[in-house]
Design a protein around this motif. Structure first.
Motif, PDB file in Angstrom:
ATOM      1  N   VAL A  24      -7.526   3.938  13.731  1.00 13.36           N
ATOM      2  CA  VAL A  24      -6.304   4.265  13.314  1.00 13.36           C
ATOM      3  C   VAL A  24      -6.090   4.549  12.090  1.00 13.36           C
ATOM      4  N   TRP A  25      -6.706   3.855  11.228  1.00 12.86           N
ATOM      5  CA  TRP A  25      -6.434   3.784   9.480  1.00 12.86           C
ATOM      6  C   TRP A  25      -7.049   5.115   9.264  1.00 12.86           C
ATOM      7  N   ALA A  26      -8.217   5.477   9.710  1.00 18.77           N
ATOM      8  CA  ALA A  26      -8.587   6.898   9.162  1.00 18.77           C
ATOM      9  C   ALA A  26      -7.693   7.885   9.448  1.00 18.77           C
ATOM     10  N   LEU A  27      -7.052   7.756  10.624  1.00 21.01           N
ATOM     11  CA  LEU A  27      -6.069   8.930  11.044  1.00 21.01           C
ATOM     12  C   LEU A  27      -4.742   8.683  10.163  1.00 21.01           C
ATOM     13  N   VAL A  28      -4.396   7.749  10.131  1.00 20.33           N
ATOM     14  CA  VAL A  28      -2.928   7.597   9.376  1.00 20.33           C
ATOM     15  C   VAL A  28      -3.021   7.763   7.845  1.00 20.33           C
ATOM     16  N   SER A  29      -4.276   7.731   7.177  1.00 19.87           N
ATOM     17  CA  SER A  29      -4.428   7.719   5.900  1.00 19.87           C
ATOM     18  C   SER A  29      -4.879   9.165   5.533  1.00 19.87           C
ATOM     19  N   ASP A  30      -5.199   9.916   6.559  1.00 14.87           N
ATOM     20  CA  ASP A  30      -5.606  11.187   6.163  1.00 14.87           C
ATOM     21  C   ASP A  30      -4.557  12.443   6.333  1.00 14.87           C
ATOM     22  N   VAL A  31      -3.973  12.516   5.375  1.00 17.51           N
ATOM     23  CA  VAL A  31      -2.769  13.242   5.179  1.00 17.51           C
ATOM     24  C   VAL A  31      -2.732  14.558   5.570  1.00 17.51           C
ATOM     25  N   THR A  32      -3.999  14.971   5.246  1.00 16.88           N
ATOM     26  CA  THR A  32      -4.227  16.756   5.829  1.00 16.88           C
ATOM     27  C   THR A  32      -4.133  16.788   7.449  1.00 16.88           C
ATOM     28  N   GLY A  52      -8.533  11.827  -1.091  1.00 15.27           N
ATOM     29  CA  GLY A  52      -8.426  10.997  -0.156  1.00 15.27           C
ATOM     30  C   GLY A  52      -7.381   9.881  -0.705  1.00 15.27           C
ATOM     31  N   PRO A  53      -7.341   8.917   0.411  1.00 19.07           N
ATOM     32  CA  PRO A  53      -6.238   7.797   0.095  1.00 19.07           C
ATOM     33  C   PRO A  53      -6.800   6.758  -0.866  1.00 19.07           C
ATOM     34  N   GLU A  54      -5.957   6.380  -1.898  1.00 17.66           N
ATOM     35  CA  GLU A  54      -6.038   5.620  -2.925  1.00 17.66           C
ATOM     36  C   GLU A  54      -4.832   5.397  -3.661  1.00 17.66           C
ATOM     37  N   VAL A  55      -4.379   4.184  -4.214  1.00 16.07           N
ATOM     38  CA  VAL A  55      -3.075   4.131  -5.044  1.00 16.07           C
ATOM     39  C   VAL A  55      -3.393   5.131  -6.280  1.00 16.07           C
ATOM     40  N   GLY A  56      -2.297   5.977  -6.202  1.00 17.11           N
ATOM     41  CA  GLY A  56      -2.144   6.825  -7.412  1.00 17.11           C
ATOM     42  C   GLY A  56      -2.520   8.114  -6.968  1.00 17.11           C
ATOM     43  N   CYS A  81      -2.244   1.239  -0.516  1.00 16.66           N
ATOM     44  CA  CYS A  81      -3.617   1.659   0.151  1.00 16.66           C
ATOM     45  C   CYS A  81      -4.604   0.456   0.395  1.00 16.66           C
ATOM     46  N   GLU A  82      -4.273  -0.402   1.309  1.00 16.75           N
ATOM     47  CA  GLU A  82      -4.856  -1.350   1.783  1.00 16.75           C
ATOM     48  C   GLU A  82      -5.939  -0.928   3.212  1.00 16.75           C
ATOM     49  N   PRO A  83      -6.960  -0.395   3.035  1.00 16.13           N
ATOM     50  CA  PRO A  83      -7.624   0.025   4.259  1.00 16.13           C
ATOM     51  C   PRO A  83      -7.566  -0.928   5.315  1.00 16.13           C
ATOM     52  N   ASN A  84      -7.274  -0.423   6.603  1.00 16.80           N
ATOM     53  CA  ASN A  84      -7.001  -0.851   7.892  1.00 16.80           C
ATOM     54  C   ASN A  84      -5.675  -1.922   8.052  1.00 16.80           C
ATOM     55  N   GLU A  85      -4.727  -2.033   6.898  1.00 20.72           N
ATOM     56  CA  GLU A  85      -3.635  -2.540   6.849  1.00 20.72           C
ATOM     57  C   GLU A  85      -2.370  -1.678   6.486  1.00 20.72           C
ATOM     58  N   VAL A  86      -2.424  -1.114   5.310  1.00 22.62           N
ATOM     59  CA  VAL A  86      -1.151  -0.178   4.992  1.00 22.62           C
ATOM     60  C   VAL A  86      -1.620   0.586   4.107  1.00 22.62           C
ATOM     61  N   PHE A  87      -0.724   1.700   4.581  1.00 27.24           N
ATOM     62  CA  PHE A  87      -0.847   3.242   3.705  1.00 27.24           C
ATOM     63  C   PHE A  87       0.476   3.406   3.600  1.00 27.24           C
ATOM     64  N   GLU A  88       1.134   3.688   2.008  1.00 29.23           N
ATOM     65  CA  GLU A  88       2.459   4.018   1.953  1.00 29.23           C
ATOM     66  C   GLU A  88       2.418   4.863   0.744  1.00 29.23           C
TER      67      GLU A  88
END
Length: 158
Positions: A24-32, A52-56, A81-88
């Motif tokens: 689920v993380w891999a999908l929600v954090s892949d904005v493309t 890819g996903p990282e703060v900033g 960006c906390e893998p497997n927890e939150v992506f904002e």
């Protein structure tokens, strides 16, 4: 017109997905991939050297408001960006954030509860907007989040 200083400027939708939190993380954090799922944002691209996903990290989303228009690009910056927890991510410019969108993930048995949410910045302009159009836009956003999560669920549970 009275502007409530305490009225929440946020909504969220949760859905259980029969998939491990890592998938689920891999999908929600892949904005493309957002164009596969969202009824409004039909594409997104990493920019300014982000890959890819990282703060900033920065990306831009191509939006067709309400699925019909107008169409525009929105600048976004990953804020959590906390893998497997939150992506904002924040939507707006370096000087002005308009709103924030995100996903929270919680392991749930053999699957994951995924929550999509948005939170408007509590500026006077956004409070006025939410007072006037909040009920309508809030319902539209809730339907859009539900559609996004259901489409993600279908892909993840294949």
């Amino acid at each position: 017109m009275t502007l409530s200083l305490h009225k929440p400027l946020t909504r969220e939708v949760s859905l259980h997905v029969d998939a491990p939190v890592e998938e689920v993380w891999a999908l929600v954090s892949d904005v493309t991939r957002i164009g596969e799922f969202s009824p409004e944002t039909f594409e997104a691209r990493w920019r300014h050297g982000s890959t890819g996903p990282e703060v900033g990290a920065r990306f831009k989303g191509h939006v067709k408001r309400n699925g019909v228009g107008p169409t525009y690009w929105s600048a976004c910056t990953v804020t959590q960006c906390e893998p497997n927890e939150v992506f904002e991510f924040a939507v707006g410019t370096d000087d002005l954030t308009v709103n924030n969108w995100g996903y929270r993930l919680e392991p749930d048995g053999t699957g994951t509860t995924v929550t999509e949410y948005f939170r408007l910045e509590p500026s006077l302009v956004m409070r006025a907007y939410w007072t006037l159009l909040g009920p309508l836009r809030g319902r539209t956003n809730e339907r859009g989040m539900r559609t996004t999560l259901e489409r993600m669920k279908a892909v993840l549970e294949r």
